[in-house]
Scaffold this motif. Sequence first.
Motif, PDB file in Angstrom:
ATOM      1  N   VAL A  22       3.091   2.212  14.596  1.00 11.10           N
ATOM      2  CA  VAL A  22       4.108   1.172  14.475  1.00 11.10           C
ATOM      3  C   VAL A  22       5.216   1.321  15.514  1.00 11.10           C
ATOM      4  O   VAL A  22       6.190   0.594  15.491  1.00 11.10           O
ATOM      5  N   ARG A  23       5.055   2.263  16.424  1.00  8.81           N
ATOM      6  CA  ARG A  23       6.025   2.389  17.504  1.00  8.81           C
ATOM      7  C   ARG A  23       6.021   1.122  18.338  1.00  8.81           C
ATOM      8  O   ARG A  23       5.007   0.447  18.474  1.00  8.81           O
ATOM      9  N   LYS A  24       7.131   0.840  18.937  1.00 10.98           N
ATOM     10  CA  LYS A  24       7.276  -0.409  19.681  1.00 10.98           C
ATOM     11  C   LYS A  24       6.796  -0.290  21.126  1.00 10.98           C
ATOM     12  O   LYS A  24       6.976   0.721  21.771  1.00 10.98           O
ATOM     13  N   PHE A  25       6.162  -1.358  21.575  1.00  8.24           N
ATOM     14  CA  PHE A  25       5.787  -1.535  22.968  1.00  8.24           C
ATOM     15  C   PHE A  25       6.654  -2.656  23.519  1.00  8.24           C
ATOM     16  O   PHE A  25       7.000  -3.581  22.803  1.00  8.24           O
ATOM     17  N   ALA A  26       6.980  -2.596  24.782  1.00  8.11           N
ATOM     18  CA  ALA A  26       7.683  -3.690  25.455  1.00  8.11           C
ATOM     19  C   ALA A  26       6.714  -4.289  26.466  1.00  8.11           C
ATOM     20  O   ALA A  26       6.149  -3.584  27.303  1.00  8.11           O
ATOM     21  N   CYS A  27       6.504  -5.588  26.379  1.00 12.40           N
ATOM     22  CA  CYS A  27       5.602  -6.260  27.315  1.00 12.40           C
ATOM     23  C   CYS A  27       6.188  -6.157  28.723  1.00 12.40           C
ATOM     24  O   CYS A  27       7.350  -6.508  28.945  1.00 12.40           O
ATOM     25  N   TYR A  38       1.075  -4.871  15.013  1.00 15.40           N
ATOM     26  CA  TYR A  38       1.351  -6.300  15.165  1.00 15.40           C
ATOM     27  C   TYR A  38       0.441  -6.908  16.228  1.00 15.40           C
ATOM     28  O   TYR A  38      -0.150  -7.968  16.026  1.00 15.40           O
ATOM     29  N   ALA A  39       0.315  -6.226  17.352  1.00 17.13           N
ATOM     30  CA  ALA A  39      -0.524  -6.743  18.432  1.00 17.13           C
ATOM     31  C   ALA A  39      -1.965  -6.918  17.974  1.00 17.13           C
ATOM     32  O   ALA A  39      -2.588  -7.945  18.226  1.00 17.13           O
TER      33      ALA A  39
END
Length: 105
Positions: A22-27, A38-39
């Motif tokens: 659930v760590r965030k990625f930045a496009c 989510y992706a």
Amino acid sequence: MSNEFFNAMNAKGFSNNSVAAVRKFACPACGFRFSLVYARAIACKGCSKAVTGCNKVRCEKCDCEFPISVSPDVEDRVQERTLSDHICRIVNNRYAGQGVEVFNR
């Protein structure tokens, strides 16, 4: 995300691998921030590679696809593969919970 989030997740019995999903990625194209779960659930829905260990992430906002290795949490190919396999298990378990059988494992 803050350490408080990870500590709270660990207190609830989630492993560090589960929390990593659930760590965030930045496009890199549009800057939209999202989690790998989510992706896979939104942007990769319907893609056969989403359940077979794909090592890419797709942005739901601009449809840009980029490698998981852009995450600061992924330091080498082993970690990339571990995270890819982990998220595929999450997606497969979700589908199984909905009664959907995935044939292309």
